[in-house]
Design an enzyme around this catalytic site. Structure first.
Site, PDB file in Angstrom:
ATOM      1  N   VAL A   1       0.848  -1.197   0.000  1.00 26.36           N
ATOM      2  CA  VAL A   1       0.000   0.000   0.000  1.00 26.36           C
ATOM      3  C   VAL A   1       0.886   1.250   0.000  1.00 26.36           C
ATOM      4  O   VAL A   1       1.578   1.535   0.974  1.00 26.36           O
ATOM      5  CB  VAL A   1      -0.941   0.026   1.221  1.00 26.36           C
ATOM      6  CG1 VAL A   1      -1.822   1.267   1.180  1.00 26.36           C
ATOM      7  CG2 VAL A   1      -1.798  -1.234   1.264  1.00 26.36           C
TER       8      VAL A   1
ATOM      9  N   ILE B   1       5.673   4.804   1.560  1.00 30.70           N
ATOM     10  CA  ILE B   1       5.021   5.442   2.710  1.00 30.70           C
ATOM     11  C   ILE B   1       4.754   4.383   3.782  1.00 30.70           C
ATOM     12  O   ILE B   1       4.069   3.398   3.513  1.00 30.70           O
ATOM     13  CB  ILE B   1       3.698   6.111   2.304  1.00 30.70           C
ATOM     14  CG1 ILE B   1       3.931   7.125   1.184  1.00 30.70           C
ATOM     15  CG2 ILE B   1       3.049   6.795   3.497  1.00 30.70           C
ATOM     16  CD1 ILE B   1       2.654   7.733   0.626  1.00 30.70           C
TER      17      ILE B   1
ATOM     18  N   ASP C   1      -6.209  -0.847  -9.150  1.00 27.65           N
ATOM     19  CA  ASP C   1      -5.054  -0.815  -8.244  1.00 27.65           C
ATOM     20  C   ASP C   1      -5.378  -0.013  -6.987  1.00 27.65           C
ATOM     21  O   ASP C   1      -5.099  -0.454  -5.865  1.00 27.65           O
ATOM     22  CB  ASP C   1      -3.847  -0.202  -8.967  1.00 27.65           C
ATOM     23  CG  ASP C   1      -2.630  -0.079  -8.070  1.00 27.65           C
ATOM     24  OD1 ASP C   1      -1.978  -1.106  -7.815  1.00 27.65           O
ATOM     25  OD2 ASP C   1      -2.346   1.044  -7.613  1.00 27.65           O
TER      26      ASP C   1
ATOM     27  N   LYS D   1      -5.715  -1.326  -2.850  1.00 29.52           N
ATOM     28  CA  LYS D   1      -5.041  -0.699  -1.715  1.00 29.52           C
ATOM     29  C   LYS D   1      -6.046  -0.239  -0.664  1.00 29.52           C
ATOM     30  O   LYS D   1      -5.825  -0.410   0.542  1.00 29.52           O
ATOM     31  CB  LYS D   1      -4.193   0.483  -2.201  1.00 29.52           C
ATOM     32  CG  LYS D   1      -3.035   0.071  -3.092  1.00 29.52           C
ATOM     33  CD  LYS D   1      -2.372   1.266  -3.744  1.00 29.52           C
ATOM     34  CE  LYS D   1      -1.261   0.833  -4.695  1.00 29.52           C
ATOM     35  NZ  LYS D   1      -0.671   1.968  -5.440  1.00 29.52           N
TER      36      LYS D   1
END
Length: 441
Positions: free
Chosen positions: A147, A151, A216, A220
């Protein structure tokens, strides 16, 4: 202390970046892992020589020195690695949500190895299944890289919000779509031209469907909803709209309202209901997400007690995503586990509700022509479904077409559908096309 031995299956962008970090920073990683050396035992990939050259890695790290390997040969190397008692952890960076990958994950855990993956598609498709299997085998699944790449969102959510309740997730979580929309906004380019540039620069695949159609981003968001609210990703169904229908006129309308359009993954907690969607949204210039451009990802988490939190960084890239994979490896090497996914969920039972029933502010853009009574007909129909109009902005003229922007107060998408149906019934030739886009406020 025995080295912590890692096998990497797949050496594309993520696998190659992971291997390069482990190989080039051994002392730093050893220190972070509490003095335990992290060592690449083997890299298994169909094209060893090409991967070694591309990522600057010794060919000796690979399963073979051949130029190319067959599927059978790769399968034999994987089987041997899983039987090797010296292997502690396996990284899967092949990608895809096939039954083969799902079975591979289970076989890795069954063989007594920990698993780290960046594969958001397989995690979203099967929900808790692989985590339940890991718990049964007393092993861990690391998925920080699945994900938003670099980050560190997963560990933050698991560890830093245990004393709080997250009420809203708002994210730009796909770099390809954000690059395309940023160019459309800044330069007035068409979607088609922006996509071609993204492909030329390597931001978009030759087949960009998963990015531009929202799949996509949805994967996530499903993983985050599963982590935060305890709803199995495999059972989540919510509206997913891509960006292919957006035009440069839409951005002209947004600009006239001191706003732009971004592709947003959104989840809102209201009582025990979760409203979720992935779709384009109008972002006012007062919102931080307004200025997030290029391939950058950004996620806002709103919490009941601690307020708004913003996480910004690279959501893709070889070394960027590889760094997230390595963070999971180091954590497992040091602690011997990663927190079980279900144990991280501290909320009451929730259920997913239909986002089209959630009251939101909308920008309605009606494509029409310069005809008498357009504004009156539109305004009357919207009022007849008990929706208030906040603003009717200046029309955008593009050739023979007029684009009428109408901002409406909080209402459901179903109410707007009803208003459009009334207009079409009363004046069948008035609307050439239309779209409504939620406004983030």
């Amino acid at each position: 202390m025995k080295p912590f031995n890692v096998v990497i299956i797949g050496c594309g962008n993520v696998g190659g970046g992971t291997a390069k970090i482990i190989y080039s920073t051994p002392q730093e990683l050893k220190q972070k892992a509490g003095g335990r050396e992290i060592k690449i035992k083997q890299i298994i990939t169909p094209h060893p020589r090409a991967a070694a050259k591309k990522y600057g890695l010794p060919l000796s790290l690979f399963c073979s020195s051949k130029t190319g390997l067959s599927k059978t040969e790769c399968g034999n190397f994987i089987e041997a690695a899983l039987k090797n008692p010296d292997v502690d952890l396996v990284v899967e960076t092949v990608g895809g949500d096939t039954n083969y990958i799902h079975a591979l994950h289970k076989n890795i855990l069954k063989s007594g190895k920990h698993l780290v993956t960046a594969n958001k598609a397989i995690l979203a498709k099967h929900g808790y299944d692989i985590f339940d299997y890991a718990k049964k085998e007393n092993k861990s699944v690391g998925y920080e890289a699945a994900v938003c790449g670099a980050i560190p969102l997963i560990k933050v959510v698991q560890d830093s919000f245990t004393g709080d309740l997250i009420s809203k997730i708002t994210g730009i979580v796909n770099g390809t779509s954000n690059f395309i929309l940023s160019r459309m906004a800044a330069e007035g380019a068409s979607f088609e031209d922006s996509l071609k540039l993204a492909q030329k620069l390597g931001y978009a695949e030759l087949n960009p469907a998963m990015d531009i159609e929202g799949t996509d981003a949805a994967n996530k968001l499903k993983i985050l909803i599963q982590l935060i609210y305890g709803l199995s990703a495999a059972e989540q169904v919510f509206p997913v709209k891509g960006i292919t229908h957006l035009s440069k006129q839409d951005f002209m309308v947004a600009k006239s309202l001191n706003s732009t359009i971004k592709h947003i993954a959104l989840a809102i907690k209201a009582g025990n209901k979760i409203y979720a969607c992935v779709q384009p949204a109008v972002i006012p210039n007062t919102d931080y997400l307004y200025g997030v451009s290029g391939a950058t990802n950004a996620v806002k988490l709103n919490a009941r007690y601690s307020g708004e939190h913003l996480f910004v960084g690279q959501g893709a890239g070889s070394s960027e995503t590889g760094s997230a994979v390595v963070s999971d490896i180091v954590f497992i090497a040091k602690h011997g586990y990663i927190k079980d996914l279900k144990n991280a969920v501290t909320h009451a039972v929730h259920k997913l509700a239909d986002y089209n029933d959630y009251p939101a502010s909308y920008l309605l853009v009606i494509k029409t022509t310069d005809k008498p009574g357009v504004i009156g007909s539109v305004g009357t129909a919207i009022g007849d479904v008990n929706v208030n109009i906040e603003n009717i902005a200046q029309s955008i003229i593009s050739g023979p077409d007029w684009y009428l922007p109408v901002e409406v107060s909080k209402c459901t998408a179903k109410s707007l559908d009803a208003a459009i149906a009334l207009i079409k019934k009363r004046r069948p030739k008035l609307i050439k096309d239309y779209k409504y886009i939620p406004i983030l406020k």
